[in-house]
Design an enzyme around this catalytic site. Structure first.
Site, PDB file in Angstrom:
ATOM      1  N   SER A   1      -8.413  26.506 -33.238  1.00  0.00           N
ATOM      2  CA  SER A   1      -8.454  27.361 -32.052  1.00  0.00           C
ATOM      3  C   SER A   1      -7.053  27.800 -31.679  1.00  0.00           C
ATOM      4  O   SER A   1      -6.176  26.970 -31.422  1.00  0.00           O
ATOM      5  CB  SER A   1      -9.085  26.603 -30.882  1.00  0.00           C
ATOM      6  OG  SER A   1      -8.858  27.330 -29.699  1.00  0.00           O
TER       7      SER A   1
ATOM      8  N   HIS B   1     -10.430  30.523 -34.700  1.00  0.00           N
ATOM      9  CA  HIS B   1     -11.284  30.466 -33.511  1.00  0.00           C
ATOM     10  C   HIS B   1     -10.504  31.073 -32.342  1.00  0.00           C
ATOM     11  O   HIS B   1      -9.402  30.633 -32.010  1.00  0.00           O
ATOM     12  CB  HIS B   1     -11.685  29.022 -33.207  1.00  0.00           C
ATOM     13  CG  HIS B   1     -12.692  28.902 -32.110  1.00  0.00           C
ATOM     14  ND1 HIS B   1     -14.036  29.165 -32.283  1.00  0.00           N
ATOM     15  CD2 HIS B   1     -12.548  28.566 -30.797  1.00  0.00           C
ATOM     16  CE1 HIS B   1     -14.681  28.978 -31.147  1.00  0.00           C
ATOM     17  NE2 HIS B   1     -13.800  28.621 -30.221  1.00  0.00           N
TER      18      HIS B   1
ATOM     19  N   ASP C   1     -10.573  32.094 -28.399  1.00  0.00           N
ATOM     20  CA  ASP C   1     -11.245  31.797 -27.126  1.00  0.00           C
ATOM     21  C   ASP C   1     -10.894  32.828 -26.063  1.00  0.00           C
ATOM     22  O   ASP C   1      -9.743  32.909 -25.636  1.00  0.00           O
ATOM     23  CB  ASP C   1     -10.807  30.419 -26.621  1.00  0.00           C
ATOM     24  CG  ASP C   1     -11.421  29.292 -27.427  1.00  0.00           C
ATOM     25  OD1 ASP C   1     -12.656  29.288 -27.598  1.00  0.00           O
ATOM     26  OD2 ASP C   1     -10.670  28.414 -27.888  1.00  0.00           O
TER      27      ASP C   1
ATOM     28  N   MET D   1     -11.445  34.033 -22.232  1.00  0.00           N
ATOM     29  CA  MET D   1     -11.896  33.524 -20.917  1.00  0.00           C
ATOM     30  C   MET D   1     -11.586  34.547 -19.836  1.00  0.00           C
ATOM     31  O   MET D   1     -10.495  35.127 -19.837  1.00  0.00           O
ATOM     32  CB  MET D   1     -11.170  32.224 -20.592  1.00  0.00           C
ATOM     33  CG  MET D   1     -11.296  31.171 -21.674  1.00  0.00           C
ATOM     34  SD  MET D   1     -10.397  29.699 -21.213  1.00  0.00           S
ATOM     35  CE  MET D   1     -10.616  28.716 -22.690  1.00  0.00           C
TER      36      MET D   1
ATOM     37  N   HIS E   1     -15.045  33.569 -29.538  1.00  0.00           N
ATOM     38  CA  HIS E   1     -15.900  32.823 -28.609  1.00  0.00           C
ATOM     39  C   HIS E   1     -15.698  33.398 -27.213  1.00  0.00           C
ATOM     40  O   HIS E   1     -14.658  33.184 -26.586  1.00  0.00           O
ATOM     41  CB  HIS E   1     -15.498  31.338 -28.680  1.00  0.00           C
ATOM     42  CG  HIS E   1     -16.180  30.452 -27.699  1.00  0.00           C
ATOM     43  ND1 HIS E   1     -15.711  29.179 -27.391  1.00  0.00           N
ATOM     44  CD2 HIS E   1     -17.300  30.623 -26.950  1.00  0.00           C
ATOM     45  CE1 HIS E   1     -16.504  28.618 -26.509  1.00  0.00           C
ATOM     46  NE2 HIS E   1     -17.467  29.471 -26.200  1.00  0.00           N
TER      47      HIS E   1
ATOM     48  N   MET F   1     -16.127  33.483 -23.491  1.00  0.00           N
ATOM     49  CA  MET F   1     -16.488  32.747 -22.267  1.00  0.00           C
ATOM     50  C   MET F   1     -16.335  33.721 -21.108  1.00  0.00           C
ATOM     51  O   MET F   1     -15.478  33.584 -20.241  1.00  0.00           O
ATOM     52  CB  MET F   1     -15.577  31.516 -22.118  1.00  0.00           C
ATOM     53  CG  MET F   1     -15.959  30.418 -23.109  1.00  0.00           C
ATOM     54  SD  MET F   1     -14.626  29.231 -23.368  1.00  0.00           S
ATOM     55  CE  MET F   1     -13.737  30.075 -24.658  1.00  0.00           C
TER      56      MET F   1
ATOM     57  N   MET G   1     -21.236  23.335 -27.411  1.00  0.00           N
ATOM     58  CA  MET G   1     -20.027  22.949 -26.681  1.00  0.00           C
ATOM     59  C   MET G   1     -20.043  21.440 -26.459  1.00  0.00           C
ATOM     60  O   MET G   1     -20.978  20.893 -25.860  1.00  0.00           O
ATOM     61  CB  MET G   1     -19.952  23.665 -25.332  1.00  0.00           C
ATOM     62  CG  MET G   1     -19.680  25.159 -25.404  1.00  0.00           C
ATOM     63  SD  MET G   1     -18.221  25.628 -26.352  1.00  0.00           S
ATOM     64  CE  MET G   1     -16.908  24.786 -25.469  1.00  0.00           C
TER      65      MET G   1
ATOM     66  N   ASP H   1     -17.485  22.702 -30.726  1.00  0.00           N
ATOM     67  CA  ASP H   1     -16.220  23.095 -30.103  1.00  0.00           C
ATOM     68  C   ASP H   1     -15.892  22.190 -28.920  1.00  0.00           C
ATOM     69  O   ASP H   1     -16.644  22.124 -27.952  1.00  0.00           O
ATOM     70  CB  ASP H   1     -16.393  24.558 -29.636  1.00  0.00           C
ATOM     71  CG  ASP H   1     -15.119  25.170 -29.086  1.00  0.00           C
ATOM     72  OD1 ASP H   1     -14.060  24.539 -29.163  1.00  0.00           O
ATOM     73  OD2 ASP H   1     -15.216  26.308 -28.584  1.00  0.00           O
TER      74      ASP H   1
HETATM   75  C1  DX5 Z   1     -12.679  25.309 -24.746  1.00  0.00           C
HETATM   76  C2  DX5 Z   1     -12.527  26.210 -25.944  1.00  0.00           C
HETATM   77  C3  DX5 Z   1     -12.149  25.479 -27.161  1.00  0.00           C
HETATM   78  C4  DX5 Z   1     -10.799  24.802 -27.110  1.00  0.00           C
HETATM   79  C5  DX5 Z   1     -10.936  23.524 -27.874  1.00  0.00           C
HETATM   80  O1  DX5 Z   1     -13.249  26.010 -23.711  1.00  0.00           O
HETATM   81  O2  DX5 Z   1     -13.750  26.873 -26.211  1.00  0.00           O
HETATM   82  O3  DX5 Z   1     -12.247  26.288 -28.323  1.00  0.00           O
HETATM   83  O4  DX5 Z   1      -9.752  25.588 -27.646  1.00  0.00           O
HETATM   84  O5  DX5 Z   1      -9.810  22.771 -27.664  1.00  0.00           O
HETATM   85  P1  DX5 Z   1      -9.730  21.243 -28.083  1.00  0.00           P
HETATM   86  O6  DX5 Z   1      -9.961  21.178 -29.552  1.00  0.00           O
HETATM   87  O7  DX5 Z   1      -8.339  20.880 -27.660  1.00  0.00           O
HETATM   88  O8  DX5 Z   1     -10.791  20.501 -27.292  1.00  0.00           O
HETATM   89 ZN    ZN Z   2     -14.000  27.909 -28.200  1.00  0.00          ZN
END
Ligand code: DX5
Ligand code: ZN
Length: 218
Positions: free
Chosen positions: A8, A33, A35, A37, A66, A68, A137, A175
């Protein structure tokens, strides 16, 4: 299939993103990956289109994006345009999930649906045949570096079961809180793709850490 590793980029050094992208390129990782947000669906804001586009220019592996974000339908085409290969939306963020999945696929991307820790796997019964990926998740989304929620192991088994029952080709990604120990448990439970952020980028040798995750044997 051999399992896949998706580091990620949320845990990368944003002051020197190119270096970490090149590290992932040179590693045994399979995907990036990414993320996204929105400060609304989750209590954090990460990055948007210009950053993803910059990563995509340098990346030699698929972008596993991904989302969010609430109401992702507004931006599906933009995510395709900045390089998403796999686009995953949250079950909890979509009013017309079936339509969203069809649109992602018609734009030429693989379609994934993510489930928060409290969301039952069975809610995917009616769309599982249309999915390329289910993202379980194993933390509450929003932040890297959180503790793995063990119930995710059961959910991976339940998802595999649903996939087989419904004749779906979907693969299962997990994840949050993944390290060598939880990674091994997840693979035993049937996970196909492991996402790892802080475990990789806070380790002394990220290249080697990615390799150890890839070499995990079940
Ligand atoms: C959390 C993200 C993850 C995050 C995982 O909301 O979706 O992808 O980067 O991080 P670690 O591996 O540190 O839990
Ligand atoms: Zn993620």
């Amino acid at each position: 299939m051999a399992h896949l590793i998706a580091p990620s980029i949320l845990s990368c050094d944003f002051g020197n993103l190119q270096k970490d992208v090149e590290l992932i390129n040179a590693s045994e990782a399979d995907w990036f990956h990414v993320d996204v947000m929105d400060g609304n669906f989750v209590p954090n804001i990460s990055f948007g289109f210009p950053v993803i586009q910059a990563v995509n220019k340098l990346a030699t592996k698929p972008l596993d994006v991904h989302l969010m974000i609430n109401d992702p339908d507004r931006y599906l085409e933009e995510f395709k345009n900045v390089g998403a290969g796999i686009l995953t939306v949250h079950y909890e963020a979509c009013t017309h999930l079936h339509r969203t999945i069809q649109r992602i696929k018609s734009l030429g991307m693989k379609a994934g649906v993510a489930l928060n820790p409290h969301t039952p796997v069975d809610l995917l019964f009616d769309v599982i045949e249309d999915l390329d990926l289910v993202l379980i998740m194993s933390v509450n989304p929003g932040f890297g570096g959180q503790k793995f929620i063990k119930n995710a192991l059961l959910k991976v088994e339940q998802t595999k079961n649903l996939i087989h029952r419904r004749g779906s080709h979907a693969i299962v990604e997990v994840d949050g809180g993944v390290n060598l120990e939880t990674g091994k448990e997840l693979l035993n439970a049937g996970a196909d793709v492991l996402v790892a952020g802080s475990f990789v980028f806070q380790s002394p040798d990220p290249l080697q850490t990615i390799s150890s995750l890839k070499q995990l044997n079940v």
